[in-house]
Scaffold this active site. Structure first.
Site, PDB file in Angstrom:
ATOM      1  N   LEU A  10      -5.306   2.009  -5.681  1.00 51.31           N
ATOM      2  CA  LEU A  10      -5.293   3.462  -5.447  1.00 51.31           C
ATOM      3  C   LEU A  10      -4.385   3.854  -4.287  1.00 51.31           C
ATOM      4  O   LEU A  10      -4.304   5.027  -3.921  1.00 51.31           O
ATOM      5  CB  LEU A  10      -6.717   3.970  -5.184  1.00 51.31           C
ATOM      6  N   GLY A  11      -3.678   2.890  -3.720  1.00 50.45           N
ATOM      7  CA  GLY A  11      -2.808   3.172  -2.586  1.00 50.45           C
ATOM      8  C   GLY A  11      -1.454   3.713  -3.016  1.00 50.45           C
ATOM      9  O   GLY A  11      -1.227   4.033  -4.192  1.00 50.45           O
ATOM     10  N   GLN A  12      -0.534   3.806  -2.037  1.00 48.45           N
ATOM     11  CA  GLN A  12       0.763   4.430  -2.300  1.00 48.45           C
ATOM     12  C   GLN A  12       1.527   3.677  -3.400  1.00 48.45           C
ATOM     13  O   GLN A  12       2.079   4.296  -4.313  1.00 48.45           O
ATOM     14  CB  GLN A  12       1.609   4.473  -1.009  1.00 48.45           C
ATOM     15  N   ARG A  36     -12.429   1.624  -3.130  1.00 53.12           N
ATOM     16  CA  ARG A  36     -12.939   2.989  -3.301  1.00 53.12           C
ATOM     17  C   ARG A  36     -12.645   3.451  -4.723  1.00 53.12           C
ATOM     18  O   ARG A  36     -11.943   2.764  -5.472  1.00 53.12           O
ATOM     19  CB  ARG A  36     -12.313   3.942  -2.292  1.00 53.12           C
ATOM     20  N   ASP A  52     -13.981  -5.354  -3.315  1.00 53.68           N
ATOM     21  CA  ASP A  52     -13.598  -5.570  -1.920  1.00 53.68           C
ATOM     22  C   ASP A  52     -12.891  -6.926  -1.871  1.00 53.68           C
ATOM     23  O   ASP A  52     -13.505  -7.966  -2.127  1.00 53.68           O
ATOM     24  CB  ASP A  52     -14.861  -5.587  -1.036  1.00 53.68           C
ATOM     25  N   TYR A 141       1.057  -6.529  12.363  1.00 57.26           N
ATOM     26  CA  TYR A 141       1.432  -6.418  10.946  1.00 57.26           C
ATOM     27  C   TYR A 141       2.570  -7.394  10.620  1.00 57.26           C
ATOM     28  O   TYR A 141       2.531  -8.095   9.605  1.00 57.26           O
ATOM     29  CB  TYR A 141       1.867  -4.977  10.687  1.00 57.26           C
ATOM     30  N   LYS A 145       2.618 -10.569   8.078  1.00 60.82           N
ATOM     31  CA  LYS A 145       3.559 -10.689   6.955  1.00 60.82           C
ATOM     32  C   LYS A 145       4.325 -12.011   6.999  1.00 60.82           C
ATOM     33  O   LYS A 145       4.533 -12.642   5.957  1.00 60.82           O
ATOM     34  CB  LYS A 145       4.527  -9.495   6.926  1.00 60.82           C
TER      35      LYS A 145
HETATM   36  P1  NAD Z   1      -1.923   1.767   1.031  1.00 58.24           P
HETATM   37  O1  NAD Z   1      -2.500   1.761   2.400  1.00 58.24           O
HETATM   38  O2  NAD Z   1      -1.359   3.038   0.506  1.00 58.24           O
HETATM   39  O3  NAD Z   1      -3.025   1.261  -0.014  1.00 58.24           O
HETATM   40  C1  NAD Z   1      -3.845   0.160   0.232  1.00 58.24           C
HETATM   41  C2  NAD Z   1      -5.034   0.228  -0.715  1.00 58.24           C
HETATM   42  O4  NAD Z   1      -5.868  -0.893  -0.408  1.00 58.24           O
HETATM   43  C3  NAD Z   1      -5.876   1.503  -0.543  1.00 58.24           C
HETATM   44  O5  NAD Z   1      -6.060   2.138  -1.793  1.00 58.24           O
HETATM   45  C4  NAD Z   1      -7.202   0.980   0.027  1.00 58.24           C
HETATM   46  O6  NAD Z   1      -8.330   1.704  -0.456  1.00 58.24           O
HETATM   47  C5  NAD Z   1      -7.218  -0.448  -0.490  1.00 58.24           C
HETATM   48  N1  NAD Z   1      -8.066  -1.323   0.336  1.00 58.24           N
HETATM   49  C6  NAD Z   1      -8.200  -1.324   1.677  1.00 58.24           C
HETATM   50  N2  NAD Z   1      -9.103  -2.253   2.049  1.00 58.24           N
HETATM   51  C7  NAD Z   1      -9.536  -2.850   0.905  1.00 58.24           C
HETATM   52  C8  NAD Z   1     -10.470  -3.873   0.620  1.00 58.24           C
HETATM   53  N3  NAD Z   1     -11.151  -4.502   1.600  1.00 58.24           N
HETATM   54  N4  NAD Z   1     -10.663  -4.230  -0.667  1.00 58.24           N
HETATM   55  C9  NAD Z   1      -9.975  -3.613  -1.667  1.00 58.24           C
HETATM   56  N5  NAD Z   1      -9.088  -2.622  -1.463  1.00 58.24           N
HETATM   57  C10 NAD Z   1      -8.875  -2.258  -0.189  1.00 58.24           C
HETATM   58  O7  NAD Z   1      -0.831   0.583   0.977  1.00 58.24           O
HETATM   59  P2  NAD Z   1       0.527   0.526   0.131  1.00 58.24           P
HETATM   60  O8  NAD Z   1       1.527   1.342   0.847  1.00 58.24           O
HETATM   61  O9  NAD Z   1       0.260   0.762  -1.296  1.00 58.24           O
HETATM   62  O10 NAD Z   1       0.941  -0.995   0.397  1.00 58.24           O
HETATM   63  C11 NAD Z   1       0.619  -2.046  -0.491  1.00 58.24           C
HETATM   64  C12 NAD Z   1       1.239  -3.326   0.050  1.00 58.24           C
HETATM   65  O11 NAD Z   1       2.659  -3.140   0.231  1.00 58.24           O
HETATM   66  C13 NAD Z   1       0.720  -3.791   1.410  1.00 58.24           C
HETATM   67  O12 NAD Z   1       0.710  -5.198   1.463  1.00 58.24           O
HETATM   68  C14 NAD Z   1       1.761  -3.270   2.369  1.00 58.24           C
HETATM   69  O13 NAD Z   1       1.794  -4.023   3.563  1.00 58.24           O
HETATM   70  C15 NAD Z   1       3.020  -3.462   1.557  1.00 58.24           C
HETATM   71  N6  NAD Z   1       4.135  -2.625   1.994  1.00 58.24           N
HETATM   72  C16 NAD Z   1       4.067  -1.270   1.883  1.00 58.24           C
HETATM   73  C17 NAD Z   1       5.123  -0.500   2.321  1.00 58.24           C
HETATM   74  C18 NAD Z   1       5.088   1.006   2.207  1.00 58.24           C
HETATM   75  O14 NAD Z   1       5.994   1.680   2.724  1.00 58.24           O
HETATM   76  N7  NAD Z   1       4.107   1.591   1.542  1.00 58.24           N
HETATM   77  C19 NAD Z   1       6.252  -1.108   2.880  1.00 58.24           C
HETATM   78  C20 NAD Z   1       6.286  -2.499   2.997  1.00 58.24           C
HETATM   79  C21 NAD Z   1       5.221  -3.251   2.531  1.00 58.24           C
END
Ligand code: NAD
Length: 317
Positions: A10-12, A36, A52, A141, A145
């Protein structure tokens, strides 16, 4: 790749990647999971389960019940959130990655998780940062990584798990707001430009960082997952990028469409120091050579598309 399980769906990234994968491989072939629940399309349009990722047993059960042959692990704490709670970030980012890799090992599944440009720290070259650079990050972070890339390499070398990963820059998208990264400004600025005509940026006007538009990021994930394993020499750590710009350059581009838009600054020292420790612009030539990575969107094309799509979305909401 016929049965794909996505964590943090559900994340970005997940909210768009899940729909993209369902379109590509079939709705019932992609299980979305998150800690969630909500009423968004990801939950309504196909298999969804609450999970989770810190719970290793439930992780394995959800994946094996679904007979997953591919695990895409997205759940994580992002850079700014991680810097605010480093201990929790280590536990979450490393603990969940271990659970995800163990699940992939037990199920003999293919594995993908994003890394980040945060792996580079102050000693790495700032311009055209090479694929093989010194990795001495100074943020929690970034440390997560780098450790994650090494752990994924280990699972490939030791257990033969087909692990793959990309070092994403800041991702720009209009479907779901970002979850607490250092580059969030590059999404927030579009919402405020359309809704308020002004934006207060927490990074200095000359801070240059790599970025990528979400359609290019989704395409890169599928492309990397589908390429023959033999082609991959840097399998868990490819530098990828679509563009590099400063807040001022992005504002100038937005002003071409919204001439009255104004930008001012209130610097957040935490996010500024994270950004200052990252490269200005990385070199993605290894990903191009090894598996043909390409992008469609530069700053100009991305800005035009973001403004068009977000204006429609905000008018409908
Ligand atoms: P986000 O924060 O938008 O989404 C993360 C999701 O993980 C959320 O929906 C949250 O509810 C869920 N989550 C949190 N804790 C949890 C748990 N214990 N169990 C299950 N779900 C859980 O993150 P994103 O931007 O979608 O990023 C995804 C991945 O890509 C990450 O590893 C991030 O580090 C990496 N990343 C993202 C970006 C960016 O710009 N968005 C850039 C580089 C790397």
């Amino acid at each position: 790749m016929k049965r794909i399980m996505v964590t943090g769906a559900l994340g970005q990234i997940g909210s768009e990647l899940t729909l993209f994968l369902r379109k590509h491989y079939g709705t019932d072939h992609v299980l979305a999971t998150d800690i969630r629940n909500n009423s968004l399309e990801v939950v309504r349009s196909g298999p969804f389960e609450m999970l989770d990722v810190m719970d290793g047993k439930s992780f394995v059960k959800a994946a094996s019940d679904f007979q997953a042959d591919t695990i895409i692990h997205l759940a994580a704490l992002l850079s700014a959130v991680a810097e605010g709670n480093p201990l929790l970030a280590w536990q979450m980012n490393m603990g969940s990655l271990l659970n995800a890799l163990e699940t992939a090992r037990l199920l003999k599944a293919k594995f993908f998780t994003p890394s980040s440009i945060a792996v580079f720290g102050p000693p790495a070259p700032k311009k055209m940062t090479p694929q093989a650079s010194i990795l001495r990050p100074v943020t929690m972070y970034g440390i997560n990584k780098v450790s994650g890339e090494l752990l994924a390499d280990y699972y490939f070398l030791k257990y033969g798990v087909d692990t793959r990963g990309l070092r994403f820059p800041g991702l720009i998208s209009h479907a779901t707001k970002p979850g607490g990264g250092t580059t969030d400004y590059a999404v927030e600025i579009f919402y405020d430009a359309i809704q308020k005509g002004r934006y207060t940026c927490y990074l200095q006007e000359g801070t240059s960082i790599d970025m990528m538009y979400m359609p290019d990021a989704l395409q890169a994930i599928i492309q990397l997952l589908e390429v023959d394993s033999q082609q991959l020499k840097h399998r868990n750590a490819y530098n990828v990028t679509g563009m590099s710009f400063t807040p001022k350059e992005l504002a100038n581009e937005i002003q071409k469409y919204l001439p009255d838009f104004s930008l001012d600054y209130r610097i957040d020292p935490v996010r500024q120091s994270i950004a200052d420790s990252w490269p200005d612009q990385i070199d993605a030539s290894t990903a191009k050579q090894e598996w043909g990575f390409t992008t469609q969107y530069n700053l100009e094309k991305m800005t035009k598309d973001m403004l068009e799509k977000l204006t429609v979305k905000l008018m409908q909401s």
